[in-house]
Design an enzyme around this catalytic site. Structure first.
Site, short mmCIF file in Angstrom:
data_model
loop_
_atom_site.label_atom_id
_atom_site.label_comp_id
_atom_site.label_asym_id
_atom_site.label_seq_id
_atom_site.Cartn_x
_atom_site.Cartn_y
_atom_site.Cartn_z
N VAL A 535 0.85 -1.18 0.00
CA VAL A 535 0.00 0.00 0.00
C VAL A 535 0.89 1.23 0.00
CG1 VAL A 535 -1.79 1.29 1.23
CG2 VAL A 535 -1.81 -1.20 1.29
N GLY A 536 0.54 2.22 -0.81
CA GLY A 536 1.32 3.45 -0.84
C GLY A 536 0.49 4.60 -1.33
N GLY A 537 1.15 5.78 -1.48
CA GLY A 537 0.44 6.95 -1.94
C GLY A 537 -0.12 6.78 -3.34
N PHE A 538 0.47 5.90 -4.13
CA PHE A 538 0.00 5.66 -5.50
C PHE A 538 -1.26 4.81 -5.53
CE2 PHE A 538 3.25 2.63 -4.24
CZ PHE A 538 2.56 1.44 -4.33
N VAL A 541 -0.97 -2.45 -4.25
CA VAL A 541 -0.25 -3.44 -5.06
C VAL A 541 -0.82 -4.81 -4.73
CG1 VAL A 541 1.97 -4.48 -5.61
CG2 VAL A 541 1.85 -2.04 -5.09
N LYS A 555 0.19 -3.13 -9.82
CA LYS A 555 0.07 -1.84 -9.12
C LYS A 555 -1.09 -1.06 -9.72
CE LYS A 555 3.38 1.39 -9.39
NZ LYS A 555 4.63 2.10 -9.04
N ASP A 651 14.35 8.52 -7.38
CA ASP A 651 13.64 8.05 -6.19
C ASP A 651 14.32 6.81 -5.63
OD1 ASP A 651 11.74 8.28 -4.23
OD2 ASP A 651 10.17 7.24 -5.34
#
Length: 884
Positions: A535-538, A541, A555, A651
């Site tokens: 889980v992320g800001g995007f 997954v 993703k 990044d």
């Protein structure tokens, strides 16, 4: 205008009464405000903040006007007033009674926490704010665009100085959502409102004081006055000397004083001067009241730097709106014992590259040591291109040594500054609003055509287009037929049930495999939560399975994000053309049914980060850590040197180094990647700052100059992560240890024992020679001057050498005594980092807030079963991206 606003159906007013409970005395402060109101918006109850200040609920019908709590709160914010918010779909006014007998000037602070709330898209929070219907504070404001980095719990505070006229008993604060028509639902929101009275002449000119003046940088005169018909916006308030002063430690007005490095100070030289003598400030010999600034502002300062040998300006940079005039207040206080009389320290001051003070002497201004003083200036900022459009421009403050040719043998060639305030002054149009720092596209009202107009013109439009339309249909039919035959000939699969929405993206079909949304849903059991592995800001997954047996990582980007769309396209174009054993392979993508989805090869063991901290996984042995770092370095070297056009990853971090089933490291996430500088004379790419906090190259952060060495700096941070098994930034630690880079440098400078630096799991397995080689590499990667950092090719060579040392040590046979003599059992940094030929230098990093999101969990037990359980680790793996 006020009457028409009051009669508007979409306009509602509330009156807040019973404020006596909020007007408590502040006995420990040097100024007691006559009026002190703090409103906890979206709450029906009063709340007490951590500083014991009471915030009153706004107490009105929550059915009519929506109150919300954050549903996405990455840092679990419990700080009042950010736990609740009030939302408006139509114009709304807070009408607040102001009963001040001796004072007509107040601070107005608006608090915003831009995050996800139930059924509210943060990108649609676009609104304006007016005061008393004639002063515009914000216009088409979107709080999310003011974040330095996404989804990390950052809050936005807008502070203003407002004059209350003698005949006004109310302060009306009106929120106006951006509006086109009913189909475009924009909204306004607010978390908290503060109104605090202030001394009449804190920032405004006292026309009766003939000794006070403001110097105009533009004209060189000192007759400028800030009169009470002006409103002010506090743009920056900085305690120079790298120490933040929170509102609770202000002089009674709840002002926040930011630290100056690294956000504003261009270059830091050791050391920030600080008063260690226990002396008290002397206000008896000065006309400046003791509430003007906190004592800590006057007792910390920047000077030229004790070890600075080159000639440079001590410079602070601030981004401001063009087309406005600004008041710049500089705070000074001489507290060093060596500086006692006029002429002991003299320097020059430049504001916006214009000489403001040719002969600055603090003792001459104040009259004595330990006497606070401030100097006020005004400067008008213009757009870089000379246009009338409001743009973001740089306002610089520079302190320069007095030229050596000036005949004064007594003075110290040094500079001094204790504090900075920059306030925007309203113009004749009663406006303080500037643009958002990031652009936002809004539909214009004249672009909207009414339904009635459309009906009236139907027949005319039909007649005008029917003839050419028939020819167009014929062309389209032929084109579609040829396209279908072409796709069928090349074996591209068509899904008759799909409803593809290309949106704004036009993706070349030859780049990589295209998946339909039907195939993706089948691979993830319709995006079942049980398949989420990250889980992320995007977005999420998922682990999926394609072609019957092939595992993949899927993703799924959050819908509606233009930034996400740009990264989506960027990653497809880059990864589809890159193939390397140490780069994660892109299998395909889906741009179907409003979805943006990327499909990668599945990495069985997840991220490097989760084997360092933030999980219950067994820690990796030193040799394996070096092998993983070497693989990642080879992947970056491939991007920098072995492709046709050099690529800067932008990044690099431990969560973007993934591990496959054989523990081979692969660099991932190319959404922010950028083609590097081209041409012999080009050294950098000028671009806005993007990346992950804690890993950003300071040169890139300060000057927006991206180079290949920016990746090298980020990789240097990863080297420290691997050695020390902790994140680059830990907000809960004290300031000295919160930043991994700063902490490591401090330990290096002070010769701290190695047990306090290296991951305890590694203490008995890493030798002094290998550690010396490794630390020298990390330090060189973190050099503050990017040109002094190694290339990724050199990094690969140094890691190969360190790994060879480990292999040689493992292959050699030596007794226990020899082993204990060679292994690092508590040496000091100075014992293995003191090479005379080494020109290694640490750059101090800034402590940012850190997310608590977890990274990919491992789905398989670690193969090194002989490794004992490590100490408990409580850090988080996930680092958030920043867009500035």
């Amino acid at each position: 205008m006020a009457n028409s606003l009051m009669n508007n159906k979409l306009h509602t007013k509330i009156t807040l009464l019973s404020l006596i409970l909020l007007l408590y005395p502040l006995v420990t402060n040097s100024y007691n405000p006559d009026y002190n109101l703090a409103i906890n918006c979206g709450s029906s109850k009063n709340a007490t903040a951590s500083d014991n200040r009471t915030w009153v609920g706004d107490n009105f019908d929550p059915i009519t006007y929506i109150d919300q709590k954050p549903i996405y709160n990455p840092l679990n914010i419990t700080k009042v007033p950010y736990t609740t918010a009030r939302f408006f779909f139509s114009n709304f006014t807070y009408s607040i009674p102001i009963n001040i007998t001796n004072n007509s000037t107040v601070f107005l602070r608006l608090h915003f926490y831009p995050t996800s709330y139930q059924n509210f898209d943060p990108s649609n929070a676009i609104f304006s704010v007016k005061v008393n219907n004639n002063l515009t504070l914000l216009k088409n404001f979107n709080a999310s665009l003011w974040l330095h980095h996404d989804d990390n719990g950052e809050t936005i505070i807008k502070e203003y100085c407002i004059q209350i006229k003698p005949n006004e008993n109310l302060l009306n604060i009106t929120f106006i959502p951006y509006s086109i028509d009913e189909s475009n639902r924009y909204y306004a929101f607010i978390n908290g409102i503060e109104i605090v009275s202030m001394p009449s002449f804190l920032y405004y000119s006292d026309l009766d004081d003939l000794n006070y003046n403001i110097r105009s940088v533009d004209t060189g005169t000192t007759d400028y006055k800030i009169q009470k018909d002006k409103a002010l916006e506090m743009v920056y308030r900085v305690n120079v000397g790298d120490i933040q002063v929170p509102p609770s430690n202000d002089t009674g007005m709840f002002r926040n004083w930011d630290n100056d490095y690294p956000l504003y100070l261009e270059k830091q030289y050791p050391y920030s001067v600080q008063n260690d003598y226990g002396d008290q400030l002397n206000y008896l010999e000065n006309t400046i009241p003791n509430y003007t600034a906190p004592e800590l502002v006057y007792l910390t300062a920047r000077t030229y730097g004790l070890d600075a040998k080159d000639n440079y300006n001590v410079t602070w940079n601030f981004e401001v709106d063009s087309s406005f005039t600004y008041m710049v207040r500089l705070y000074f206080c001489e507290f060093e014992q060596e500086i006692k009389q006029v002429g002991d320290r003299v320097f020059q001051i430049f504001i916006d590259n214009t000489l403001a003070e040719e002969y600055a002497d603090v003792i001459m201004w104040s009259g004595a040591r330990l006497v606070p003083v401030h100097k006020d200036y005004v400067v008008t900022m213009y757009s870089q291109e000379g246009s009338s459009k409001i743009e973001r421009v740089n306002l610089s403050i520079k302190l320069q040594l007095l030229p050596a040719n000036i005949n004064n043998k007594r003075y110290f060639r040094d500079v001094l500054l204790n504090g900075i305030e920059i306030l925007k002054i309203s113009g004749k149009n009663k406006n303080l609003a500037g643009p958002n720092p990031k652009s936002i596209a809004l539909p214009l009202p004249h672009q909207v055509v009414s339904t009635q107009s459309i009906k009236k013109n139907k027949i005319t439009i039909a007649i005008l287009v029917v003839i050419p339309f028939l020819g167009l249909v014929l062309v389209i039919v032929v084109g579609k037929t040829v396209s279908w035959l072409w796709r069928r000939f090349h074996g591209e699969r068509e899904d008759n049930s799909k409803t593809k929405n290309e949106g704004s993206l036009s993706l070349p079909p030859h780049l990589c495999r295209y998946f339909t949304i039907t195939e993706i849903r089948a691979a993830t059991n319709n995006f079942d939560d049980v398949f989420i592995i990250g889980v992320g800001g995007f977005g999420n997954v998922y682990k999926g399975c394609i072609d019957g047996s092939t595992p993949v990582a899927i993703k799924r980007l959050k819908s509606g994000s233009q930034q996400g769309a740009n990264e989506f396209m960027n990653e497809i174009e880059l990864l589809s053309q890159l193939r390397h054993v140490h780069l994660v392979s892109l299998v395909g993508y889906c741009n179907d049914d409003t979805e943006m989805i990327l499909v990668y090869e599945f990495m069985q063991h997840g991220t490097l980060c989760e084997y360092l901290y933030g999980s219950n996984n067994h820690p990796l042995p030193w040799k394996q850590r070096l092998e993983i770092l070497l693989g990642a370095a080879k992947g970056l070297h491939y991007l920098h040197a072995e492709v046709k056009h050099k690529i800067i990853h932008r990044d690099v971090k431990s969560t973007n180094i993934l591990l496959d089933e054989k523990w081979v490291a692969k660099v991932s996430d190319f959404g922010l990647s950028k083609v590097g500088p081209t041409g012999i004379s080009t050294t950098h790419v000028s671009t806005m700052v993007k990346g992950s906090l804690g890993y950003l190259d300071p040169e890139y952060y300060m000057f927006q100059r991206l180079t290949l060495k920016s990746d090298v700096y980020s990789f240097g941070v990863v080297l420290l992560e691997v050695l020390c098994a902790r994140p680059p930034l830990v907000r809960d630690l004290d300031k000295k240890t919160a930043s991994l880079v700063c902490w490591f440098q401090k330990c290096y400078d002070e010769g701290v024992a190695i047990e306090q630096i290296v991951d305890p799991f590694l203490r008995d397995s890493i030798t002094g020679e290998c550690l010396k080689c490794y630390c020298k590499l990390a330090l060189s990667c973190l050099h503050d001057d990017g040109t002094q950092r190694p290339t990724m090719s050199q990094v690969v060579g140094d890691l190969e050498f360190a790994l060879q040392l480990v292999v040689s040590e493992e292959g050699s046979q030596f007794g226990k005594a020899e082993k204990e003599g060679r292994y690092m059992k508590g040496p000091q940094f100075s014992q293995f980092m003191s090479d005379e030929e080494s020109d290694l230098h640490f750059v101090r990093s800034h402590t940012y807030k850190e997310s608590t999101l977890s990274a990919w969990p491992s789905s398989q037990e670690h193969p090194f079963s002989e490794i004992p359980n490590p100490r408990p680790r409580s850090y988080s793996c996930q680092n958030l991206k920043v867009y500035i």
